[in-house]
Design a protein around this motif. Sequence first.
Motif, PDB file in Angstrom:
ATOM      1  N   THR A 151       0.813  -1.218   0.000  1.00 25.92           N
ATOM      2  CA  THR A 151       0.000   0.000   0.000  1.00 25.92           C
ATOM      3  C   THR A 151       0.850   1.273   0.000  1.00 25.92           C
ATOM      4  N   ASP A 152       2.104   1.168   0.435  1.00 25.08           N
ATOM      5  CA  ASP A 152       2.965   2.350   0.470  1.00 25.08           C
ATOM      6  C   ASP A 152       3.951   2.336  -0.693  1.00 25.08           C
ATOM      7  N   PRO A 153       4.174   3.484  -1.339  1.00 20.85           N
ATOM      8  CA  PRO A 153       5.272   3.561  -2.311  1.00 20.85           C
ATOM      9  C   PRO A 153       6.594   3.630  -1.524  1.00 20.85           C
ATOM     10  N   VAL A 154       7.258   2.487  -1.417  1.00 21.14           N
ATOM     11  CA  VAL A 154       8.338   2.346  -0.432  1.00 21.14           C
ATOM     12  C   VAL A 154       9.478   3.342  -0.648  1.00 21.14           C
ATOM     13  N   PHE A 155       9.932   3.460  -1.882  1.00 26.78           N
ATOM     14  CA  PHE A 155      11.078   4.342  -2.135  1.00 26.78           C
ATOM     15  C   PHE A 155      10.765   5.786  -1.719  1.00 26.78           C
ATOM     16  N   GLU A 156       9.606   6.274  -2.166  1.00 30.92           N
ATOM     17  CA  GLU A 156       9.236   7.657  -1.855  1.00 30.92           C
ATOM     18  C   GLU A 156       9.063   7.857  -0.357  1.00 30.92           C
ATOM     19  N   ARG A 157       8.423   6.862   0.297  1.00 29.94           N
ATOM     20  CA  ARG A 157       8.175   6.994   1.729  1.00 29.94           C
ATOM     21  C   ARG A 157       9.497   6.985   2.507  1.00 29.94           C
ATOM     22  N   LEU A 158      10.422   6.100   2.103  1.00 26.34           N
ATOM     23  CA  LEU A 158      11.721   6.044   2.796  1.00 26.34           C
ATOM     24  C   LEU A 158      12.440   7.379   2.679  1.00 26.34           C
ATOM     25  N   LYS A 159      12.370   7.942   1.492  1.00 26.30           N
ATOM     26  CA  LYS A 159      13.039   9.212   1.239  1.00 26.30           C
ATOM     27  C   LYS A 159      12.458  10.313   2.124  1.00 26.30           C
ATOM     28  N   GLU A 160      11.149  10.316   2.137  1.00 30.82           N
ATOM     29  CA  GLU A 160      10.445  11.327   2.918  1.00 30.82           C
ATOM     30  C   GLU A 160      10.718  11.168   4.423  1.00 30.82           C
ATOM     31  N   MET A 161      10.710   9.921   4.884  1.00 35.11           N
ATOM     32  CA  MET A 161      10.913   9.666   6.316  1.00 35.11           C
ATOM     33  C   MET A 161      12.332  10.003   6.766  1.00 35.11           C
ATOM     34  N   THR A 162      13.244  10.092   5.809  1.00 32.87           N
ATOM     35  CA  THR A 162      14.637  10.367   6.174  1.00 32.87           C
ATOM     36  C   THR A 162      15.073  11.743   5.686  1.00 32.87           C
ATOM     37  N   GLY A 163      14.124  12.643   5.559  1.00 33.16           N
ATOM     38  CA  GLY A 163      14.474  14.010   5.162  1.00 33.16           C
ATOM     39  C   GLY A 163      15.120  14.085   3.793  1.00 33.16           C
TER      40      GLY A 163
END
Lengths: 248, 402
Positions: free
Chosen positions: B238-250
């Motif tokens: 359900t989550d776009p993993v790459f984008e979410r990881l990027k966002e979560m790590t500034g």
Amino acid sequence: MTTQTEQVSPQNSSPAERLLFGGLGVGLILLSLRQGGQSGILLGTGGALLISGAALGRSVGSAVTRVQRTEDDNIIVQRAVTIGKPVDEIYTFWRNFENLPHFMSHLESVRVQDGDGRRSHWVAKAPLGTSVEWDAEITEDEPGRRIAWRSLEGATVPNEGHVDFRPAPGNRGTELHVSITYRPPGGTLGAVVARILGEEPGEQVGDDLRRLKRRLEVGQEPTTEGQPSGRKGAMKAEAKMYDNRRTT
Amino acid sequence: MKAVVWNGINRVSVERVPDPELLQPTDAIVRVTATAICGSDLHLLDGYVPSMVHGDILGHEFMGEVVEVGPEVRRVKVGDRVVVPFPIACGKCWYCEHGLTSLCDNSNPNPKLAEALWGYSPAGLYGYSHITGGYAGGQAQFARTVYADENLYKVPEGLTDEQVLFLTDIFPTGYMAAENCNIHPGDVVAVFGCGPVGQFAIRSAFLLGAERVIAIDRFPERLDLARQAGAETLNYETDPVFERLKEMTGGRGPDSVMDAVGLEAHAGGPGGLADAVKQTTRVLESDRPHAFRAAIMACRKGGTVSVPGVYGGLADKIPLGAFVNKGLTMKTGQTHVHRYLDRLTGHIQRGEIDPSVIITHRLSIDEAPHGYQIFKHKHEGCIKCVLDPWADPEDHEPVGTK
Ligand SMILES: [Zn+2]
Ligand SMILES: [Zn+2]
């Protein structure tokens, strides 16, 4: 042995040889497709190897057996192993040729025939339960560095070899560099046959050196022979194919 | 004795087989008191690891009591309660002496297959195909263990089987994966895969000082367990993993990324054969290499990709350009279990980790085929199955007791 005989020349295969092995390869792949499963993969891999060898025009016989040849058409085997023991210990073990059959599986016995151990009588197992005997003499002996030997006149399979002992860097023990040159009966074909019978020289020397390493480092070879399994009938043979393939 | 036997792709059965015997003077026989089904057993089940033979006894995560020792065994005694590391160390070669026991030079009795596939042979492994020696495994009532003095690890008093069983593989595997991440204070670690190894990787990353751990999976029960360990979670369905990881790590990306998924190992062979072999092994149907590719893409520049997952043969379409241009480091390897045993036992004794939290199912050995099925298909919320080789299947509770 002189240095120029150690030079290895690549061999090209004859059209007939390419056709034979290429055909064999196609056959194996067809068989693998019918067979399926794990054995199918193995067969297919073998078949594809044969085809690629044939297509490349490399000597398929030599490619399959990994036989290397010297310029004067002797077969040469060169292998190296690092053993985590001091040079002197390994040199001393090897210098007593009567120790060789402990790890060289194709040797039945070596008997030292004179006081300084320079002359010896060798008995080797040959395919189909026969044996080959010859006399050999040490031609070079530099303690802790090198031992060279050569079969004497009258050997069925004239051979010579040497082993160099070198301290491995970083306290890794000793590098053994072994080179054996000989002319088997029947040239490449003989080598192919020998390979099929499990007597291919290069692999054999490699196995022998591994056995020596394990003997000196651990004191024994690992084994799984005799362990329990749920194998039935034909599967025993298939397991055998994968398990410790020894020529003893 | 009873043993879990591989009988072909997707066929395991529990059979009566002969009891093991001492075959060499350095052997010991262990009466198995607990054994587990591992994710890498599934690669065997699915037939992706070449050189399995019908009738092979499975299992490389097992422990028990020593009931017999060979004449040259000195340190280990009958009656000792021991865990058995899955890689077999000879204890004498350069690799063993340098703590690289899964790379032992001498313990694989069948090294030629491994050399053909990988160039050099690693250590022998229990219950794990003939490439790594074909040693009978420990999903059985008894097991022959080899080089007993070098391998059997005595369990300290006061710890239960369930607390120490995973020292045989998945706890050290997760720990080594985290150690391979080269974690510095403030680091954010992402873990692809929240199966048993992923769970230990998450906990180990915290033990080693990670600031944050982001765990990625799709099964709710696994993500729950990851959150219990303090991880933030992403569901890749359900989550776009790459984008979410990027966002979560500034926008930086995680400092290190672990691939705790693994590729379904496939039969190797010289490059030219790759396509033919892939077809016969069904690898093209597997989507698992995505995790490795995704790990490389997601990792921050100059970061580390750590791969505890099992890989057996050849993989393609690896984003090497990303790997090189981002200056990544990759660390891999079968686990050098021996070197972690004291350290991890200490963590368990001090209560810093309870490995038994990942157990969802306790089954009798007779129920092993069922265990393989629910573990493979993640049915019944299965995360980890432990088998009791001596339980009476009648009065054993077959449902998870988590
Ligand atoms: Zn495992
Ligand atoms: Zn070793």
